[in-house]
Scaffold this active site. Structure first.
Site, PDB file in Angstrom:
ATOM      1  N   ASP A 188       0.614  -1.085   0.337  1.00 40.64           N
ATOM      2  CA  ASP A 188       0.300  -0.508  -0.098  1.00 40.64           C
ATOM      3  C   ASP A 188       0.411   1.442   0.172  1.00 40.64           C
ATOM      4  O   ASP A 188       2.116   1.333  -0.452  1.00 40.64           O
ATOM      5  CB  ASP A 188      -0.736   0.109   0.637  1.00 40.64           C
ATOM      6  CG  ASP A 188      -2.278   0.141   1.177  1.00 40.64           C
ATOM      7  OD1 ASP A 188      -2.469   1.972   0.732  1.00 40.64           O
ATOM      8  OD2 ASP A 188      -3.029  -0.128   0.927  1.00 40.64           O
ATOM      9  N   HIS A 204      -3.308   5.831   3.650  1.00 47.36           N
ATOM     10  CA  HIS A 204      -4.734   4.801   3.015  1.00 47.36           C
ATOM     11  C   HIS A 204      -3.783   3.390   3.625  1.00 47.36           C
ATOM     12  O   HIS A 204      -4.311   2.187   4.559  1.00 47.36           O
ATOM     13  CB  HIS A 204      -4.206   5.003   1.577  1.00 47.36           C
ATOM     14  CG  HIS A 204      -5.618   3.641   1.056  1.00 47.36           C
ATOM     15  ND1 HIS A 204      -4.737   2.424   0.676  1.00 47.36           N
ATOM     16  CD2 HIS A 204      -6.746   4.006   0.632  1.00 47.36           C
ATOM     17  CE1 HIS A 204      -5.784   1.920   0.352  1.00 47.36           C
ATOM     18  NE2 HIS A 204      -7.335   2.978  -0.328  1.00 47.36           N
ATOM     19  N   SER A 210     -11.113  -1.106  -0.892  1.00 48.76           N
ATOM     20  CA  SER A 210     -10.113  -0.781  -0.127  1.00 48.76           C
ATOM     21  C   SER A 210      -9.863  -1.075   1.191  1.00 48.76           C
ATOM     22  O   SER A 210      -9.577  -1.688   1.902  1.00 48.76           O
ATOM     23  CB  SER A 210      -9.055   0.573  -0.356  1.00 48.76           C
ATOM     24  OG  SER A 210      -8.659   0.709  -1.682  1.00 48.76           O
TER      25      SER A 210
END
Length: 768
Positions: free
Chosen positions: A139, A171, A332
């Site tokens: 990520d 994220h 996600s």
């Protein structure tokens, strides 16, 4: 020989019935000599049951309310030998199952086989707690020092040129916390390894991801290794090949389906057939129906999707500080929920192959009927077994849903009129900001937005489930019942937020009772019926009539049907249009919160030999008989000139009920002096929590002491702001606290009779 017969049995429906209708599961033991005819007659009376017959013995498992059970016991007393609640049977060892009260909705959902979520998150403390298991978070990097992740997270590899190894976007940290966060994690002990392939803008290249996955294949030492890929691109042979290679090396790969509202088979790595691809869902609840899972509008779909998982408004770790939190949306967020399930399964079986584990994942997933799902896409919701049957879930009165923020509110309001502004002190709302406010109303709620500024198309508000964005204040018809206001923003750009005011009109007309006690000249009788008028805080009026009692000391009550609260009455008038023939009104009471409150008659004051004027209209104005005194003492700033006359200030009382009342204006005394100001109130002084002093120009003086006097009792109030060198600001508000807020909470213990079932109403009446 044992036989089992099932007429109608759905554990999922039974659990809903238990939560909504107060049913309980019972075992009924029938007498050994029960004939097949009698048994058949008995079973017809049941809606849902499982029948187990062993030889001549029959046992019936059924969901019943208390009333249904009692009726059965009465009707079939000759048939039923015994009845008992279906109690839990547990292993006689220390359980690894525990509960968490502050978990987010996604955690609760993946351990439930239906969307009616329990109040707490139940989980196995051993999930992920195996040194042979590791999850690679491919990520934007991971802030491993975050309190959610500290001690469980290490750095592995960085494929992004020119950036530090940590997460500069947020994220990856959010994803990691869903897998193994202390609060937000599905598991709590899974080992995490950060592989950074995305930059601070959450962008990267196929080559970067291939490089990161290749590093994992070459360096993995974990028997049960999992790669989480909450990222994607259009179909890529290179990316799919390296992911397939990782799977062939025994590494489990979980990928996000993507947020392009398209077939996941057209995107990578979602299209890898041997991997696990996860689409995203939300949760919805409409009063009067059961909660449902629904497909998020933007989630990809199609035959490449393996399972669905929670992806809407997921709370997790942020990167603004080591304790920051953030709300994010998308596939996600759905993928790491499934990655956590995979890690939990590998805890007990780390040697499972990717094919075996994917088959197991599909076999335990639950077909819940996902609203809005696209044809050709599985309807399976990811499920982590292990805690069902070990605990008795407690279901909230209002099921969790996207509209009510899963029970997490910044504030809850129950006043009939109110206002809310966010951000309260000006400025802008934050990125990834999600906040909820619950406006409670047992009736019709009018909501009016006074200001409204959100990044159009990206940020905005849900009001009662209705979305609005941009810069034009939305307009809504009246809502029926409670309304949740939910703010939602994305990760870029912010604006100045909103201001809203509301008015609640109670569901049905409520009665305000006004009681008049008669006084009279001895021997005289009252004559006629007299008009009575009420007026309220908001200036509205209501009219009725009263026929006073003929008896000295007798009472007559008149009821006004209105949607106003009795406590909002500020005046009562009685109009004497006829010759009274010697009677007068001795006293007046209003029924407020179940207790009669006496009002005085300052404009009347009749003695026993006086009566209302004949053939004229005499107005009797009633005011509440709850006078209290506010004491003001003035001080001054050292070295400042003072004046004996200063501008007017307004005093406002804030009561324990949350209501406010403007008491009136005061002209403060000279410096060093003390003065008393007496006001009539709907409540006694003991109900006052705060006195606000509003406005005016101080020119160096300040309020040295503010106190409350009720009779001979004096209570000094706490001034949180002012010292001897401070003074009142122009048009400022200073609050003086009576220190009574602790009286607003209490605990109550109830004993419940064994075998009882249902929902109990509790009413608390306070002395004030």
């Amino acid at each position: 020989k044992a036989t089992v017969s099932v007429l109608y049995w759905s554990p999922q429906i039974s659990k809903h019935h238990m939560a909504l209708f107060g049913t309980q599961e019972y075992i009924l033991t029938l007498k050994a000599d029960t004939s097949s005819t009698d048994l058949e007659t008995f079973l017809i009376s049941l809606v849902s049951y499982v029948l187990l017959t062993v030889g001549k013995r029959s046992f019936v498992r059924a969901w019943l309310t208390t009333d249904m059970l009692n009726l059965l016991l009465l009707t079939y007393a000759w048939l039923i030998e015994a009845h008992e609640a279906n109690a839990q049977v547990k292993l006689q060892s220390t359980s690894d199952i525990t509960s968490q009260a502050d978990a987010w909705w996604g955690q609760r959902r993946v351990v439930q086989d239906h969307p009616h979520l329990p109040q707490d998150y139940y989980y196995d403390t051993t999930w992920g707690d195996n040194s042979a298991v590791a999850v690679y978070v491919v990520d934007s990097g991971v802030m491993c020092e975050h309190t959610e992740l500290v001690g469980k997270c290490t750095f592995g590899y960085n494929a992004v040129d020119g950036e530090s190894d940590t997460d500069l976007n947020g994220h990856g940290t959010h994803v990691a916390s869903i897998i193994s966060g202390t609060r937000f994690g599905v598991t709590k002990h899974t080992r995490l390894i950060s592989v950074k392939v995305l930059d601070r803008q959450a962008t990267g290249t196929v080559a970067d991801v291939v490089e990161g996955v290749s590093w994992i294949i070459s360096n993995n030492a974990a028997t049960g290794a999992v790669i989480n890929l909450s990222l994607g691109t259009t179909y890529s042979v290179a990316l799919n090949d390296v992911v397939t290679l990782a799977i062939e090396h025994g590494i489990h790969v979980v990928s996000a389906a993507g947020n392009w509202i398209a077939d996941a088979c057209e995107y990578s790595p979602a299209s890898v057939s041997t991997g696990i691809t996860v689409a995203a869902t939300g949760l919805s609840y409409t009063p009067g129906s059961s909660p449902i899972d629904f497909k998020l509008d933007y989630s990809n779909y199609g035959p490449c999707v393996t399972v669905h998982a929670p992806g809407a408004h997921i709370m997790g770790a942020g990167i603004d500080s080591t304790t920051a939190r953030a709300v994010r949306n998308g596939t996600s967020m759905a993928a790491p929920h499934v990655t956590a399930i995979v890690a939990a399964k590998l805890t007990e079986s780390p040697s499972m192959t990717p094919a075996q584990l994917k088959s197991w994942l599909v076999s335990v997933a639950k077909p819940t009927g996902i609203a809005g799902n696209v044809a050709g896409t599985t309807n399976l919701m990811a499920f982590l077994p292990g805690v069902e049957g070990v605990f008795t879930p407690v279901y909230p009165a209002v099921p969790y849903s996207m509209e009510n923020c899963f029970g997490h509110y910044e504030a809850e309001y129950s006043v009939l009129e109110g206002a809310l502004t966010y951000p309260a002190g000006g400025g802008r709302y934050g990125n990834n900001d999600m906040r909820c406010w619950n406006i409670q109303c047992d009736g019709t709620l009018d909501v009016e937005y006074l200001s409204f500024s959100f990044e159009e198309g990206y940020d905005g508000l849900y009001t009662g489930g209705l979305w609005a964005t941009g810069y034009a204040p939305p307009s809504y018809p009246p809502f029926d019942g409670d309304v949740v206001v939910r703010l939602q923003s994305d990760s870029v750009n912010t604006d100045t937020g909103f201001s809203v005011m509301w008015t609640c009109m109670p569901k049905s007309n409520s009665g305000i009772n006004v009681r008049f006690t008669t006084g009279t000249v001895p021997g005289a009788a009252s004559v006629g019926t007299f008009p009575v008028r009420l007026w309220f805080e908001d200036g509205t009026e209501l009219e009725g009539t009263v026929r006073p009692s003929d008896v000295l000391g007798g009472t007559a009550t008149v009821e006004f049907l209105t949607q106003q609260a009795a406590a909002s009455v500020v005046g009562i008038e009685v109009m004497a249009e006829y010759e009274t023939d010697g009677w007068f009104i001795d006293s007046c009471d209003v029924l407020i919160n179940g207790a009669w409150q006496q009002w005085v008659i300052p404009a009347h004051g009749h003695a026993t030999s006086q009566w209302l004027d004949a053939d004229d209209i005499s107005t009797l104005t009633f005011t509440p008989q709850n006078p209290f005194t506010v004491t003001i003492r003035i001080g001054t700033r050292s070295g400042k000139d003072t004046y004996s006359t200063m501008s007017l200030f307004t005093l406002v009382a804030v009561y324990g009920t949350g209501e406010t009342q403007t008491l009136g204006e005061i002209l403060p005394p000279d410096v060093g002096a003390s003065d008393d100001y007496t006001f009539a109130s709907r409540y006694p002084a003991s109900a006052v929590e705060v006195i606000q002093v509003v406005g005016g120009t101080s020119d160096g003086w300040y309020l040295h002491t503010v106190g409350l006097k009720e009779g001979a009792s004096y209570t000094p109030l706490v001034d949180p702001k002012h010292g001897t060198d401070a003074w009142m600001k122009y048009d400022g508000v200073t609050e003086y606290d009576a220190g009574r807020r602790q009286l607003n909470s209490f605990q109550m213990t109830c004993d419940v009779v064994e075998g009882s079932a249902g929902i109990f109403d509790v009413q608390v009446t306070s002395a004030s």
